[in-house]
Design a protein around this motif. Structure first.
Motif, PDB file in Angstrom:
ATOM      1  N   ASN A  99       2.644 -33.952   4.087  1.00  0.00           N
ATOM      2  CA  ASN A  99       1.630 -34.156   5.121  1.00  0.00           C
ATOM      3  C   ASN A  99       1.907 -33.347   6.383  1.00  0.00           C
ATOM      4  O   ASN A  99       1.043 -33.221   7.235  1.00  0.00           O
ATOM      5  N   VAL A 100       3.109 -32.841   6.518  1.00  0.00           N
ATOM      6  CA  VAL A 100       3.431 -32.052   7.702  1.00  0.00           C
ATOM      7  C   VAL A 100       2.813 -30.659   7.561  1.00  0.00           C
ATOM      8  O   VAL A 100       3.051 -29.961   6.580  1.00  0.00           O
ATOM      9  N   GLY A 101       2.014 -30.268   8.532  1.00  0.00           N
ATOM     10  CA  GLY A 101       1.389 -28.956   8.475  1.00  0.00           C
ATOM     11  C   GLY A 101       2.355 -27.848   8.861  1.00  0.00           C
ATOM     12  O   GLY A 101       3.514 -28.078   9.212  1.00  0.00           O
ATOM     13  N   GLN A 102       1.854 -26.635   8.813  1.00  0.00           N
ATOM     14  CA  GLN A 102       2.672 -25.483   9.167  1.00  0.00           C
ATOM     15  C   GLN A 102       2.716 -25.329  10.677  1.00  0.00           C
ATOM     16  O   GLN A 102       1.694 -25.416  11.345  1.00  0.00           O
ATOM     17  N   ALA A 103       3.892 -25.101  11.190  1.00  0.00           N
ATOM     18  CA  ALA A 103       4.085 -24.951  12.639  1.00  0.00           C
ATOM     19  C   ALA A 103       4.575 -23.547  12.952  1.00  0.00           C
ATOM     20  O   ALA A 103       5.134 -22.861  12.095  1.00  0.00           O
ATOM     21  N   THR A 104       4.349 -23.154  14.192  1.00  0.00           N
ATOM     22  CA  THR A 104       4.804 -21.844  14.649  1.00  0.00           C
ATOM     23  C   THR A 104       6.037 -22.033  15.513  1.00  0.00           C
ATOM     24  O   THR A 104       5.960 -22.656  16.580  1.00  0.00           O
ATOM     25  N   PRO A 105       7.197 -21.542  15.066  1.00  0.00           N
ATOM     26  CA  PRO A 105       8.404 -21.729  15.888  1.00  0.00           C
ATOM     27  C   PRO A 105       8.333 -20.908  17.161  1.00  0.00           C
ATOM     28  O   PRO A 105       7.872 -19.766  17.166  1.00  0.00           O
ATOM     29  N   THR A 106       8.765 -21.518  18.252  1.00  0.00           N
ATOM     30  CA  THR A 106       8.801 -20.836  19.545  1.00  0.00           C
ATOM     31  C   THR A 106      10.252 -20.634  19.958  1.00  0.00           C
ATOM     32  O   THR A 106      11.057 -21.550  19.837  1.00  0.00           O
ATOM     33  N   PRO A 107      10.598 -19.453  20.440  1.00  0.00           N
ATOM     34  CA  PRO A 107      11.991 -19.208  20.840  1.00  0.00           C
ATOM     35  C   PRO A 107      12.335 -19.985  22.104  1.00  0.00           C
ATOM     36  O   PRO A 107      11.486 -20.255  22.944  1.00  0.00           O
ATOM     37  N   VAL A 108      13.601 -20.357  22.209  1.00  0.00           N
ATOM     38  CA  VAL A 108      14.094 -21.067  23.395  1.00  0.00           C
ATOM     39  C   VAL A 108      14.467 -20.015  24.436  1.00  0.00           C
ATOM     40  O   VAL A 108      15.477 -19.321  24.299  1.00  0.00           O
ATOM     41  N   THR A 109      13.634 -19.875  25.447  1.00  0.00           N
ATOM     42  CA  THR A 109      13.854 -18.879  26.486  1.00  0.00           C
ATOM     43  C   THR A 109      14.775 -19.431  27.568  1.00  0.00           C
ATOM     44  O   THR A 109      14.955 -20.655  27.672  1.00  0.00           O
ATOM     45  N   PRO A 110      15.379 -18.542  28.387  1.00  0.00           N
ATOM     46  CA  PRO A 110      16.201 -19.040  29.510  1.00  0.00           C
ATOM     47  C   PRO A 110      15.426 -19.935  30.457  1.00  0.00           C
ATOM     48  O   PRO A 110      15.984 -20.869  31.023  1.00  0.00           O
ATOM     49  N   GLU A 111      14.136 -19.684  30.631  1.00  0.00           N
ATOM     50  CA  GLU A 111      13.328 -20.528  31.506  1.00  0.00           C
ATOM     51  C   GLU A 111      13.230 -21.955  30.967  1.00  0.00           C
ATOM     52  O   GLU A 111      13.326 -22.940  31.703  1.00  0.00           O
ATOM     53  N   MET A 112      13.057 -22.070  29.625  1.00  0.00           N
ATOM     54  CA  MET A 112      12.996 -23.387  29.007  1.00  0.00           C
ATOM     55  C   MET A 112      14.331 -24.108  29.148  1.00  0.00           C
ATOM     56  O   MET A 112      14.382 -25.321  29.382  1.00  0.00           O
ATOM     57  N   GLU A 113      15.430 -23.357  28.994  1.00  0.00           N
ATOM     58  CA  GLU A 113      16.744 -23.971  29.171  1.00  0.00           C
ATOM     59  C   GLU A 113      16.912 -24.481  30.601  1.00  0.00           C
ATOM     60  O   GLU A 113      17.452 -25.568  30.839  1.00  0.00           O
ATOM     61  N   ARG A 114      16.453 -23.676  31.574  1.00  0.00           N
ATOM     62  CA  ARG A 114      16.586 -24.085  32.974  1.00  0.00           C
ATOM     63  C   ARG A 114      15.769 -25.339  33.259  1.00  0.00           C
ATOM     64  O   ARG A 114      16.247 -26.279  33.922  1.00  0.00           O
ATOM     65  N   VAL A 115      14.523 -25.384  32.750  1.00  0.00           N
ATOM     66  CA  VAL A 115      13.679 -26.558  32.962  1.00  0.00           C
ATOM     67  C   VAL A 115      14.311 -27.789  32.312  1.00  0.00           C
ATOM     68  O   VAL A 115      14.291 -28.894  32.878  1.00  0.00           O
ATOM     69  N   LYS A 116      14.891 -27.613  31.123  1.00  0.00           N
ATOM     70  CA  LYS A 116      15.511 -28.739  30.428  1.00  0.00           C
ATOM     71  C   LYS A 116      16.681 -29.290  31.238  1.00  0.00           C
ATOM     72  O   LYS A 116      16.843 -30.509  31.388  1.00  0.00           O
ATOM     73  N   ARG A 117      17.530 -28.383  31.765  1.00  0.00           N
ATOM     74  CA  ARG A 117      18.659 -28.853  32.568  1.00  0.00           C
ATOM     75  C   ARG A 117      18.188 -29.551  33.837  1.00  0.00           C
ATOM     76  O   ARG A 117      18.758 -30.567  34.255  1.00  0.00           O
ATOM     77  N   ASN A 118      17.128 -29.013  34.470  1.00  0.00           N
ATOM     78  CA  ASN A 118      16.604 -29.662  35.672  1.00  0.00           C
ATOM     79  C   ASN A 118      16.088 -31.061  35.372  1.00  0.00           C
ATOM     80  O   ASN A 118      16.301 -32.001  36.139  1.00  0.00           O
ATOM     81  N   GLN A 119      15.401 -31.208  34.249  1.00  0.00           N
ATOM     82  CA  GLN A 119      14.885 -32.525  33.871  1.00  0.00           C
ATOM     83  C   GLN A 119      16.023 -33.513  33.642  1.00  0.00           C
ATOM     84  O   GLN A 119      15.947 -34.681  34.026  1.00  0.00           O
ATOM     85  N   GLU A 120      17.097 -33.046  32.988  1.00  0.00           N
ATOM     86  CA  GLU A 120      18.240 -33.937  32.760  1.00  0.00           C
ATOM     87  C   GLU A 120      18.871 -34.357  34.082  1.00  0.00           C
ATOM     88  O   GLU A 120      19.255 -35.520  34.264  1.00  0.00           O
ATOM     89  N   GLN A 121      19.002 -33.404  35.029  1.00  0.00           N
ATOM     90  CA  GLN A 121      19.588 -33.749  36.320  1.00  0.00           C
ATOM     91  C   GLN A 121      18.691 -34.707  37.093  1.00  0.00           C
ATOM     92  O   GLN A 121      19.158 -35.657  37.722  1.00  0.00           O
ATOM     93  N   ILE A 122      17.353 -34.467  37.054  1.00  0.00           N
ATOM     94  CA  ILE A 122      16.432 -35.370  37.749  1.00  0.00           C
ATOM     95  C   ILE A 122      16.504 -36.768  37.147  1.00  0.00           C
ATOM     96  O   ILE A 122      16.518 -37.773  37.864  1.00  0.00           O
ATOM     97  N   SER A 123      16.566 -36.861  35.815  1.00  0.00           N
ATOM     98  CA  SER A 123      16.661 -38.164  35.160  1.00  0.00           C
ATOM     99  C   SER A 123      17.945 -38.872  35.563  1.00  0.00           C
ATOM    100  O   SER A 123      17.965 -40.085  35.792  1.00  0.00           O
ATOM    101  N   SER A 124      19.034 -38.114  35.642  1.00  0.00           N
ATOM    102  CA  SER A 124      20.313 -38.722  36.020  1.00  0.00           C
ATOM    103  C   SER A 124      20.265 -39.239  37.455  1.00  0.00           C
ATOM    104  O   SER A 124      20.728 -40.339  37.757  1.00  0.00           O
TER     105      SER A 124
END
Length: 284
Positions: A99-124
């Motif tokens: 039932n899972v359809g086909q997905a398009t993989p997206t590369p993990v860019t440095p910007e995405m890494e930065r946003v992820k770290r910021n979100q973790e720090q804000i949550s903390s």
């Protein structure tokens, strides 16, 4: 049935943005009218008596629930039941993947890494801001005794509920599979470590308590160093003297004497004077 028979065939109308807006307005109006009909209430504090009544109600509800449960006959888990259960899990996994359809993989860019770290720090930060102030309570000997008793009781009850098992011999095949699993786990752990931890610094808050502990450790290290130095002071390590060591020692002493007394400089001057005197003799 009669109601549905009397209903004629209707013409479906599309849901337009105007209809959506009217629907949302109706919901907002209903919510406002509901809140207006609610009168003002007087908050009452939660007294110990109310807490006691609440706990009694929970206990009574639990007892009544257990009384309404009838007696059941336990059935043993047979190999056939285990096989059916495994088949159901495999079928569910296969159907889920279909039932899972086909997905398009997206590369993990440095910007995405930065946003992820910021979100973790804000949550903390938000989590720590929501924590209230607590009053530390000392760990008394009575609390330690109760804690040990609870651990012992839990261990005894756990062992009583354990059924008897059938020991199986460790075959060479089982040993090989175990070693392979350990190797695979080690490889996966190393990859995860290189991707997540290696090359990244761990930030630790420099609190007054940590500074105090660090200063105490320095003092302890200094005291220990001086203590070891005082113990080893006055002792020496005997070294075997061989001809090579004696020759090296004599050469080093000669070099030191030449450098200290300036003998090399005087030798050079005497050599220059001798050359000048030889030239004068030849010309004279």
């Amino acid at each position: 049935v009669l109601y549905k028979e009397s209903v004629g065939t209707g013409t479906p109308t599309p849901v337009t943005p105007e209809m959506e807006r009217v629907k949302r307005n109706q919901e907002i109006c209903s919510s406002v009218l509901y809140k207006e009909n609610i009168g003002k209430a007087t908050p009452t504090p939660v007294t110990p008596e109310m807490e006691r009544v609440k706990r009694n109600q929970e206990i009574i509800s639990s007892v009544l629930y257990k009384e309404n449960v009838g007696k059941v006959t336990p059935t043993p888990v047979t190999p056939e039941m285990e096989r059916v259960k495994r088949n159901q899990e495999i079928i569910s996994s296969v159907l889920y993947k279909e039932n899972v359809g086909q997905a398009t993989p997206t590369p993990v860019t440095p910007e995405m890494e930065r946003v992820k770290r910021n979100q973790e720090q804000i949550s903390s930060v938000a989590y720590r801001e929501g924590l209230g102030k607590a009053t530390p309570s000392p760990v008394t000997p009575e609390m330690e005794r109760v804690k040990r008793n609870q651990e012992q009781i839990s261990s005894v009850l756990y062992k009583e509920h354990m059924a008897k098992g059938t020991p199986t011999p460790l075959t060479p095949e089982m040993e090989r599979a175990k070693r392979n699993q350990e190797n695979i786990s080690s490889v996966l752990y190393s990859d995860s470590f290189r991707k997540q931890v290696q090359g990244k610094a761990a930030y630790v808050l420099d609190t007054p308590e940590m500074r105090r502990v660090r200063e105490t450790q320095k003092h302890i290290s200094t005291v220990k160093y001086h203590e070891d130095f005082e113990k080893s002071k006055g002792s020496f390590t005997p070294v075997v003297t061989d001809p090579i060591t004696e020759r090296v020692k004599k050469n080093m002493q000669d070099f030191s004497d030449i450098s200290y007394r300036g003998i090399q400089r005087r030798v050079v001057e005497m050599e220059r004077k001798r050359v000048d005197q030889d030239q004068e003799n030849l010309t004279g």
